[in-house]
Design a protein around this motif. Structure first.
Motif, mmCIF file in Angstrom:
data_model
loop_
_atom_site.group_PDB
_atom_site.id
_atom_site.type_symbol
_atom_site.label_atom_id
_atom_site.label_comp_id
_atom_site.label_asym_id
_atom_site.label_seq_id
_atom_site.Cartn_x
_atom_site.Cartn_y
_atom_site.Cartn_z
ATOM 1 N N LEU A 575 11.527 4.535 -26.019
ATOM 2 C CA LEU A 575 11.297 3.925 -24.715
ATOM 3 C C LEU A 575 11.542 4.940 -23.602
ATOM 4 O O LEU A 575 11.825 4.593 -22.480
ATOM 5 N N GLU A 577 9.656 6.676 -21.983
ATOM 6 C CA GLU A 577 8.695 6.656 -20.871
ATOM 7 C C GLU A 577 9.210 5.781 -19.714
ATOM 8 O O GLU A 577 8.695 5.844 -18.610
ATOM 9 N N MET A 578 10.243 4.970 -19.987
ATOM 10 C CA MET A 578 10.780 4.086 -18.946
ATOM 11 C C MET A 578 11.541 4.845 -17.874
ATOM 12 O O MET A 578 11.679 4.382 -16.764
ATOM 13 N N VAL A 764 6.224 0.300 -15.988
ATOM 14 C CA VAL A 764 6.488 -0.174 -17.338
ATOM 15 C C VAL A 764 7.181 -1.533 -17.252
ATOM 16 O O VAL A 764 8.217 -1.660 -16.597
ATOM 17 N N ALA A 765 6.583 -2.519 -17.904
ATOM 18 C CA ALA A 765 7.105 -3.879 -17.771
ATOM 19 C C ALA A 765 8.531 -3.964 -18.291
ATOM 20 O O ALA A 765 8.864 -3.379 -19.315
ATOM 21 N N ASP A 766 9.410 -4.670 -17.545
ATOM 22 C CA ASP A 766 10.801 -4.928 -17.929
ATOM 23 C C ASP A 766 11.674 -3.684 -18.016
ATOM 24 O O ASP A 766 12.776 -3.732 -18.559
#
Lengths: 910, 151
Positions: A575, A577-578, A764-766
């Motif tokens: 993750l 990329e968050m 990015v969602a969430d």
């Protein structure tokens, strides 16, 4: 309260008043001596009276009295001095007298000032003390701003008056009487005439002034109401806007101001009328002297010398007389102010002083039942809230109070907390009436929380500990210097009738919660905070607070390590990329161009883009990299696109929220700038236009704004310029900016920003929620969870706790009550702002924890949802002010028809 | 990039009638979100606050019932999802789950409502879509109620 101000002042400052009178009398001696001396200097050594012979000598400081029986008595024969020596000696004496007079004046004024200030302190303290002791019902009629303005402003003149209350009339009266006596001695008739006119003056003027004072009182009342209204508007500003009543408020304020204006104007007219009359009467007297005195001289009944002496003496009469009348006015004025304040604060019955006395030692536990006997409660209007309820609450049981709103359950809880006083009947604990018990017992052994939380302006921690600060605790370590200072403070406080304990000492009763210090206490609080589901909120507050590297070394020392673990965790779960990390050699696509360029945190909050752009050093960097040209081109494109997009959009349109780099009202300004700059060569653009365009590109974030104008080469050039900027950064900018350093903590940034050390990818969602959850987990794993929590506990909740949501305030209020480890815990729909589901969860959690505890407290809980009553030992069910069910939940649910009906319709009270 | 998004929006039936400059404004005002495979755009029962236009990737529309989760539709590029709940403030009627890496434009409720009031054509186009969906649903309901035809 003592209604007469003079009597009040006299009773508290009798000794000081007599002393100051004595000092004033003593000061008269050098005062009059200094009057006489110039005449002696001029007549004696200067003009040469008594020094006719060349070597004539005169005795200096000869003290001789003519006594009636003994005859002439010489106490001191004096020193023989020649003319020049005499001049010097007399002049030096004069200087000495001037000095003595000055010192007397200084002493008298400071003494009077201190007397006044002490009086002011005493009366203010007494007023607030009375507020603390008002019966609870009385507060329904009070406006806090009015009380505050009374305590603060309206009693203020009392201080100034206190010093003069007795000294001034004694002094002035004495002066006036002496003068009058002198005139009478000269000529009885003229004396009588003068006395008559003075009598008229003294009787008419104060009478006329009564109207002035009446108006003054009116002015005071209207001004007080006015300030009450202003604070009402401030407190209720939401209601004003949502009801569109701002113009009604304006009209009301204008009307009140108009009333105040007309009162004040009337006041002026009367004041000057009185002045006119006063002056007129004073001027009539010389007329009488000239006309009638002259007539007497002409017919030979009075000799000329006497008339001149009378006229000269009269010159001294009006001034003390006028001052005396002024003093009387001041007295009446202050008396009226004092009287109206007294009216407001004379409330019966006050809570007895003994009820508030601090306990000398630890309070004993309440181990007997609470007996409620025929309890009847009545509200302000006389309507019955509760009607003849009798019950017994045994120690160690849990009781649910159930009923619809207004059924009496809430009033019942309030009565047990002493917030409502019984009309009939009463509440007793171990044969003692609840109302007679000292607050040191009820406040410590009984805890109460309702759905209307009161939070102080202070930190979350201050609010949590508020209930443990019942009495000052002796602190072991005090510096000697500190002790002397505190003793001095205590003496002065007692002089003014104040309490002498300081609020800054240690007040927290750690023993009451079984802790041995602040850290241990925090440890003990944690489970409660978890039960109340507020620890997450407090942790969030801690994450968002800026970090103090000195105080929070435990946290700041490991931030860098946490940065690494966060990165690792995100990479492991794919993750990464968050979160785009900050890297000195790479462009961070999630940060703005400006952030990428400066690569640091501004120590004074928001980035002062425009100031920095015009800074010569920054200009040099832009110039030498050619970035100024490119950023300008880019800004121009942003401006063109934005103006084109938003030209026709109404300024209040929701689309503008997205526009982070330009305000709605700036659109036409940029439109004008664009038409000015279009077609011009870069070199010819005025510097301020250049700057305002470049600011736009600095705020640009590609993934957020998506104009597609930020190219790879451009990013590389920004990074290159960043490096140049940081190699020779001038001191004044270096002080403003904290460069991002992967190995160091940035003091001006929040804990969260420090740990992230990067920008969350907004698209990015969430991402936000996920990363926060990971961060929390990491802090727990590192054993720093409590440190961040205690950072959050330092969060300032704002006035009345308004920086927290109502739900957070209610939870905090409940936590404060639970902190106390009381014997009886009374909750009155304490979580009404929460979702029903959460409310129920928390209620269950608290009751279960209580059931497991060793010293279980008795719980009385006014429930919002009657079904939760199942977990309580007993249910008291109220309807229309009566107790109509008393038993376990299942008993009532089986046999009590009204309770069953209520359970089927639990929604009718929502 | 805005221009790509405008291109996509133009192909979406309910926005077809809006002039390109307005579409660009709409695109600017919206968030462009990315979802991983298996991530939910929204869940059934939640309160809705936005509608989504899919820019790339695919997703399943899933309804959970007593007998478990049921995929009722598959959607892809240019599809609009989630508009029903924000039009009339009802909870989400279904879950939308990405079945591949997915990109979507998130139109918040107030933007969406502003559009329908500013452009009557959008409103009527939405109505048309909804009615089509309703008639399809009705037909399926009828089919489900009919006794299975004997072979």
């Amino acid at each position: 309260m003592e209604r007469s101000l003079l009597r009040y002042i006299w009773s508290h400052t009798r000794r000081q008043q007599l002393w100051i009178l004595l000092v004033v009398a003593a000061s008269m001696v050098p005062y009059f001596l200094a009057f006489d001396l110039p005449k002696q200097i001029i007549n004696g050594p200067i003009q040469g009276n008594g020094f006719e012979a060349l070597d004539a000598r005169q005795p200096f400081f000869r003290v001789v009295y003519d006594l009636p029986l003994i005859g002439r008595a010489e106490v001191f024969s004096g020193i023989d001095l020649n003319r020049q020596q005499m001049l010097m000696a007399l002049s030096t004496t004069f200087l000495l007298l001037v000095l003595i007079n000055g010192l007397f004046k200084f002493y008298i004024n400071t003494y009077k000032g201190r007397l006044g200030e002490r009086m002011l302190r005493r009366i203010r303290f007494e007023l607030v003390d009375r507020v603390l002791r008002f019966p609870p019902k009385h507060f329904k009629r009070l406006k806090s701003a009015e009380i505050a303005s009374m305590v603060k402003d309206e009693v203020e003149p009392l201080g100034g008056f206190t010093g003069d209350a007795f000294v001034l009339p004694a002094l002035l009266g004495g002066q006036a009487l002496t003068t009058l006596g002198f005139i009478i001695v000269q000529n009885v008739w003229l004396g009588m005439l003068t006395a008559g006119i003075v009598g008229i003056q003294l009787s008419i003027v104060p009478r006329m002034r009564r109207r002035v004072l009446e108006l003054g009182r009116l002015r005071q009342l209207t001004a007080r109401e006015f300030s009450g209204r202003v604070s009402e508007i401030v407190d209720g500003i939401g209601a004003v806007h949502s009801n569109d009543t701002s113009n009604l408020e304006r009209a009301d304020i204008a009307w009140r101001l108009g009333r105040i204006f007309s009162i004040r104007y009337d006041l002026y007219r009367w004041k000057f009328l009185v002045k006119f009359v006063n002056n007129l009467i004073a001027q009539v007297t010389p007329f009488i002297f000239y006309a009638f005195g002259g007539y007497f001289v002409l017919i030979g009944k009075l000799d000329l010398g006497q008339l001149v002496a009378v006229i000269a003496a009269y010159k001294d009469l009006p001034s003390p007389l006028k001052d005396l009348i002024d003093w009387d006015q001041a007295r009446q004025d202050v008396q009226i102010k004092y009287g109206t304040v007294c009216d407001q604060f004379s409330v019966e019955p006050l809570i007895a002083q003994s009820v508030h006395a601090p306990a000398s030692g630890p309070t004993s536990r309440l181990e007997t039942s609470i007996i409620i006997n025929n309890l009847t409660l009545v509200d302000d209007t006389g309507a019955r809230l509760l009607d003849g309820v009798s019950a017994e609450i045994k120690p160690n049981e849990t009781v649910a109070l159930v009923g619809a709103a207004g059924s009496g359950a809430e009033a019942f809880a309030e009565a047990l907390a002493r917030l409502v006083w019984p009309e009939f009947g009463g509440i007793t604990i171990g044969d003692q009436d609840l109302l007679d018990m000292p607050e040191s017992i009820t406040g410590q052994r009984i805890a109460y929380a309702s759905g209307e939380p009161f939070l102080l302006h202070g930190s979350v921690m201050d609010n949590l500990l508020y209930g443990l600060k019942n009495a000052p605790r002796p602190s072991a370590t005090t510096h000697n210097e500190r002790r002397i200072e505190s003793e001095r403070y205590a003496i002065e406080a007692r002089m003014a009738g104040n309490v002498d304990f300081s609020p800054h000492g240690n007040w927290i009763d750690y023993q009451a919660v079984g802790a041995d210090g602040l850290d241990d206490l925090l440890h003990k609080v944690l489970p409660t905070l978890d039960d109340l589901q507020i620890s997450g909120d407090i942790f969030g507050l801690g994450l968002r607070s800026t970090i103090d590297t000195k105080e929070q070394s435990a946290v700041s020392g490991r931030i860098v390590e946490l940065r690494g673990s966060l990165r690792k965790r995100l990479v492991e779960t794919q993750l990464d990329e968050m979160l785009i990390p900050l890297d000195f050699d790479r462009y961070n696509i999630q940060a703005s161009v400006g952030e990428n360029l400066f690569f640091g945190t501004w120590s004074r909050g928001t980035s002062p883009d425009l100031d920095v752009i015009t800074h010569p050093c920054f200009q040099r960097v832009l110039n030498s990299t050619g970035l100024d040209h490119s950023l300008y081109e880019m800004g121009l494109e942003i401006a063109e696109t934005t103006v084109e997009l938003f030209r026709d959009v109404a300024p209040q349109h929701s689309f503008f929220r997205r526009l982070t780099f330009m305000a709605a009202e700036e659109i036409p300004i940029y439109q004008a700038t664009l038409s000015r700059c279009r077609g011009l060569r870069f070199e010819h653009i005025p510097p301020e236009d250049r700057a305002s365009i470049i600011v736009l590109s600095l705020a640009y974030i590609e993934p957020f704004h998506r104009f597609g104008i930020l190219t790879e080469p451009m990013m590389d050039r920004v990074v290159a310029a960043r490096k140049l900027f940081h190699t020779d950064i001038p001191d004044d900018i270096a002080n403003l900016i904290n460069r991002h350093d992967p190995e160091r903590v940035t003091a001006s940034a929040t804990v969260l920003d420090n740990v992230l050390f990067g920008r969350i990818a907004s698209q990015v969602a969430d991402a936000d929620a996920h990363i926060q959850a990971v961060v929390k987990e990491l802090f727990r794993a590192a054993g720093l969870y409590e440190n961040v929590l205690s950072l959050g506990l330092q969060f300032d909740v704002g006035a009345g706790g308004k920086r927290l949501s109502l739900a957070q305030r209610q939870k905090l209020n409940l936590a404060r009550a639970l902190m106390k480890r009381s014997d009886f815990t009374i909750f009155n729909r304490p979580l009404s702002a929460l979702d029903q589901r959460v409310d129920e969860e928390i209620t269950r959690g608290i009751v279960q924890r209580r059931n497991k505890a060793e010293q279980a407290s008795t719980i009385l809980w006014g429930l919002s949802d009657p079904r939760v009553a199942q977990i309580f030992d007993r249910v008291l069910f109220f309807q229309r002010g009566s107790l109509i069910g008393n038993g376990t939940y299942f008993e009532l649910a089986r046999s009590n028809a009204a309770f069953r009906e209520f359970l089927d319709l639990p929604s009718d009270h929502r | 990039m805005l221009s790509d998004e405008v291109q996509t929006l133009k192909e979406v039936p309910i926005f077809a009638s809006i002039e390109p400059s307005k579409l660009k404004l709409l695109a600017f005002a919206c968030d462009r979100m990315t979802y991983r495979k298996g991530q939910d755009l929204f869940r059934q029962g939640d309160q809705g606050d936005a509608a989504f236009v899919l820019l790339s990737g695919t997703a399943n529309v899933i309804v959970s019932s007593a007998s478990g989760e049921l995929t009722v539709a598959e959607v892809g590029r240019n599809a609009v999802v989630g508009e029903m709940s924000i039009l009339c403030n009802i909870p989400r009627t279904a879950t939308v789950r990405a079945t591949s890496k997915l990109e979507a434009l998130r139109i918040s409720q107030d933007h969406f409502l502003a559009l329908t009031s500013e452009f009557p054509a959008v409103a009527s186009e939405i109505m048309r879509t909804l009615v089509t969906r309703l008639s399809k649903t009705t037909a399926e309901l009828v089919k489900a109620r009919l006794p299975p035809t004997p072979d």
